[in-house]
Design a protein around this motif. Sequence first.
Motif, mmCIF file in Angstrom:
data_model
loop_
_atom_site.group_PDB
_atom_site.id
_atom_site.type_symbol
_atom_site.label_atom_id
_atom_site.label_comp_id
_atom_site.label_asym_id
_atom_site.label_seq_id
_atom_site.Cartn_x
_atom_site.Cartn_y
_atom_site.Cartn_z
ATOM 1 N N THR A 217 0.848 -1.192 0.000
ATOM 2 C CA THR A 217 0.000 0.000 0.000
ATOM 3 C C THR A 217 0.884 1.243 0.000
ATOM 4 O OG1 THR A 217 -0.145 0.053 2.411
ATOM 5 C CG2 THR A 217 -1.904 -1.129 1.249
ATOM 6 N N SER A 218 0.299 2.354 -0.438
ATOM 7 C CA SER A 218 0.996 3.633 -0.406
ATOM 8 C C SER A 218 -0.036 4.746 -0.370
ATOM 9 C CB SER A 218 1.874 3.810 -1.645
ATOM 10 O OG SER A 218 2.425 5.120 -1.674
ATOM 11 N N PRO A 219 0.208 5.785 0.424
ATOM 12 C CA PRO A 219 -0.711 6.919 0.422
ATOM 13 C C PRO A 219 -0.663 7.698 -0.894
ATOM 14 C CG PRO A 219 1.186 7.391 1.807
ATOM 15 C CD PRO A 219 1.294 5.949 1.392
ATOM 16 N N ARG A 220 0.307 7.405 -1.752
ATOM 17 C CA ARG A 220 0.445 8.103 -3.027
ATOM 18 C C ARG A 220 -0.372 7.462 -4.148
ATOM 19 N NH1 ARG A 220 4.937 11.385 -4.110
ATOM 20 N NH2 ARG A 220 3.726 11.783 -5.987
ATOM 21 N N GLY B 159 -3.980 4.810 -9.786
ATOM 22 C CA GLY B 159 -4.708 5.911 -9.170
ATOM 23 C C GLY B 159 -3.776 6.902 -8.511
ATOM 24 N N VAL B 160 -2.657 7.188 -9.166
ATOM 25 C CA VAL B 160 -1.693 8.159 -8.659
ATOM 26 C C VAL B 160 -2.254 9.551 -8.957
ATOM 27 C CG1 VAL B 160 0.655 9.045 -8.887
ATOM 28 C CG2 VAL B 160 0.238 6.580 -8.990
ATOM 29 N N ALA B 161 -2.615 10.289 -7.927
ATOM 30 C CA ALA B 161 -3.244 11.609 -8.107
ATOM 31 C C ALA B 161 -2.232 12.660 -8.540
ATOM 32 C CB ALA B 161 -3.945 12.047 -6.830
ATOM 33 N N GLU C 263 10.970 13.670 -9.791
ATOM 34 C CA GLU C 263 12.339 13.435 -9.367
ATOM 35 C C GLU C 263 12.632 14.219 -8.094
ATOM 36 O OE1 GLU C 263 16.836 13.479 -11.234
ATOM 37 O OE2 GLU C 263 15.213 14.443 -12.321
ATOM 38 N N GLY C 264 13.259 13.551 -7.138
ATOM 39 C CA GLY C 264 13.597 14.184 -5.862
ATOM 40 C C GLY C 264 12.574 13.915 -4.770
ATOM 41 N N GLN C 265 11.379 13.480 -5.140
ATOM 42 C CA GLN C 265 10.374 13.133 -4.135
ATOM 43 C C GLN C 265 10.667 11.750 -3.572
ATOM 44 O OE1 GLN C 265 6.592 13.292 -6.217
ATOM 45 N NE2 GLN C 265 6.311 15.451 -5.704
ATOM 46 N N GLU C 266 9.944 11.409 -2.515
ATOM 47 C CA GLU C 266 10.020 10.071 -1.939
ATOM 48 C C GLU C 266 8.613 9.515 -1.855
ATOM 49 O OE1 GLU C 266 12.069 10.596 1.788
ATOM 50 O OE2 GLU C 266 14.011 10.371 0.798
ATOM 51 N N VAL C 267 8.473 8.230 -2.146
ATOM 52 C CA VAL C 267 7.176 7.575 -2.122
ATOM 53 C C VAL C 267 7.158 6.585 -0.957
ATOM 54 C CG1 VAL C 267 5.553 6.131 -3.411
ATOM 55 C CG2 VAL C 267 6.968 7.811 -4.629
ATOM 56 N N PRO C 268 6.341 6.843 0.076
ATOM 57 C CA PRO C 268 6.248 5.895 1.179
ATOM 58 C C PRO C 268 5.424 4.670 0.766
ATOM 59 C CG PRO C 268 4.786 7.749 1.557
ATOM 60 C CD PRO C 268 5.521 8.035 0.284
ATOM 61 N N VAL C 269 5.896 3.510 1.168
ATOM 62 C CA VAL C 269 5.249 2.252 0.812
ATOM 63 C C VAL C 269 5.250 1.342 2.033
ATOM 64 C CG1 VAL C 269 5.456 0.183 -0.638
ATOM 65 C CG2 VAL C 269 5.951 2.415 -1.610
ATOM 66 N N GLU C 270 4.149 0.647 2.227
ATOM 67 C CA GLU C 270 4.100 -0.378 3.272
ATOM 68 C C GLU C 270 3.994 -1.742 2.606
ATOM 69 O OE1 GLU C 270 1.951 -0.198 7.253
ATOM 70 O OE2 GLU C 270 0.666 -1.582 6.107
ATOM 71 N N LEU C 271 4.975 -2.599 2.910
ATOM 72 C CA LEU C 271 4.996 -3.971 2.418
ATOM 73 C C LEU C 271 4.500 -4.866 3.547
ATOM 74 C CD1 LEU C 271 8.640 -3.875 0.992
ATOM 75 C CD2 LEU C 271 6.537 -3.426 -0.278
ATOM 76 N N THR C 272 3.551 -5.724 3.271
ATOM 77 C CA THR C 272 3.044 -6.634 4.296
ATOM 78 C C THR C 272 3.467 -8.061 3.951
ATOM 79 O OG1 THR C 272 1.134 -5.199 4.680
ATOM 80 C CG2 THR C 272 0.999 -7.460 5.535
ATOM 81 N N PHE C 273 4.255 -8.641 4.857
ATOM 82 C CA PHE C 273 4.771 -9.996 4.677
ATOM 83 C C PHE C 273 4.023 -10.971 5.579
ATOM 84 C CE2 PHE C 273 8.204 -7.211 3.424
ATOM 85 C CZ PHE C 273 8.721 -7.825 2.297
ATOM 86 N N GLU C 274 3.955 -12.201 5.151
ATOM 87 C CA GLU C 274 3.272 -13.248 5.914
ATOM 88 C C GLU C 274 3.902 -13.453 7.291
ATOM 89 O OE1 GLU C 274 1.324 -17.161 4.259
ATOM 90 O OE2 GLU C 274 3.507 -17.413 4.399
ATOM 91 N N ASN C 275 5.223 -13.526 7.373
ATOM 92 C CA ASN C 275 5.902 -13.778 8.644
ATOM 93 C C ASN C 275 6.473 -12.514 9.279
ATOM 94 O OD1 ASN C 275 5.442 -16.578 8.399
ATOM 95 N ND2 ASN C 275 7.260 -16.792 7.129
ATOM 96 N N GLY D 294 5.532 -9.396 8.807
ATOM 97 C CA GLY D 294 4.516 -8.387 9.096
ATOM 98 C C GLY D 294 4.697 -7.152 8.237
ATOM 99 N N ALA D 295 4.224 -6.011 8.735
ATOM 100 C CA ALA D 295 4.270 -4.753 7.983
ATOM 101 C C ALA D 295 5.660 -4.127 8.059
ATOM 102 C CB ALA D 295 3.230 -3.782 8.512
ATOM 103 N N VAL D 296 6.149 -3.696 6.904
ATOM 104 C CA VAL D 296 7.457 -3.074 6.776
ATOM 105 C C VAL D 296 7.270 -1.779 5.984
ATOM 106 C CG1 VAL D 296 9.704 -3.320 5.647
ATOM 107 C CG2 VAL D 296 8.712 -5.264 6.868
ATOM 108 N N ASN D 297 7.717 -0.668 6.545
ATOM 109 C CA ASN D 297 7.621 0.617 5.849
ATOM 110 C C ASN D 297 8.951 0.949 5.189
ATOM 111 O OD1 ASN D 297 4.893 1.419 6.540
ATOM 112 N ND2 ASN D 297 5.653 1.492 8.634
ATOM 113 N N VAL D 298 8.890 1.257 3.898
ATOM 114 C CA VAL D 298 10.082 1.647 3.148
ATOM 115 C C VAL D 298 9.760 2.907 2.340
ATOM 116 C CG1 VAL D 298 11.038 -0.681 3.000
ATOM 117 C CG2 VAL D 298 9.545 0.130 1.198
ATOM 118 N N THR D 299 10.803 3.571 1.909
ATOM 119 C CA THR D 299 10.657 4.776 1.096
ATOM 120 C C THR D 299 11.341 4.542 -0.239
ATOM 121 O OG1 THR D 299 10.633 6.142 3.076
ATOM 122 C CG2 THR D 299 11.156 7.238 1.003
#
Length: 158
Positions: free
Chosen positions: A70-73, A118-120, A125-137, A139-144
């Motif tokens: 998921t991503s808020p972007r 659905g990217v609004a 360039e130069g921005q960062e996109v926050p992303v949450e990866l959800t793994f089975e074991n 769990g949730a991992v936040n990366v940029t």
Amino acid sequence: MKALSPLFGLLFAAACGAPQPPAAEPPAHFGELQVQQAWAAPTPSGVDVAAGYLVIDNQTASDDRLLAVTSPRAERVEIHEMSMDGAVMRMRSVDGLAIPAGQSVSLAPGGLHLMFFGVAEPFAEGQEVPVELTFENTGAVNVTLPVRRAQAGAQSAH
């Protein structure tokens, strides 16, 4: 409407970008799971899709599985697989992604990747996109994902 199809294809290919050099920042550690070389390609104005790439390194003794992204972007993010069927590019969503114990899985142009829908606001360039990866074991991992231009001379696999 048919006249827009080639234009959409060109814009989509631009959104998928080209390989980037490895990120200068250190990998993000989540136990023995590492996420590294994360990035997203800039997208042209008016395009509501984008692509993201990263490497997941599982240094545990157990398999893991990427279940969701998921991503808020973006309205939604899917794990996609791209392949060529002769001269035709085929892309499909995959239902989860196995991350075998002791191995790395690369999401890169021309193969597996993250597809943002659905990217609004285009990724610039130069921005960062926050992303949450959800793994089975793990769990949730936040990366940029830093938004970067293609490396000069690099060929796009998309």
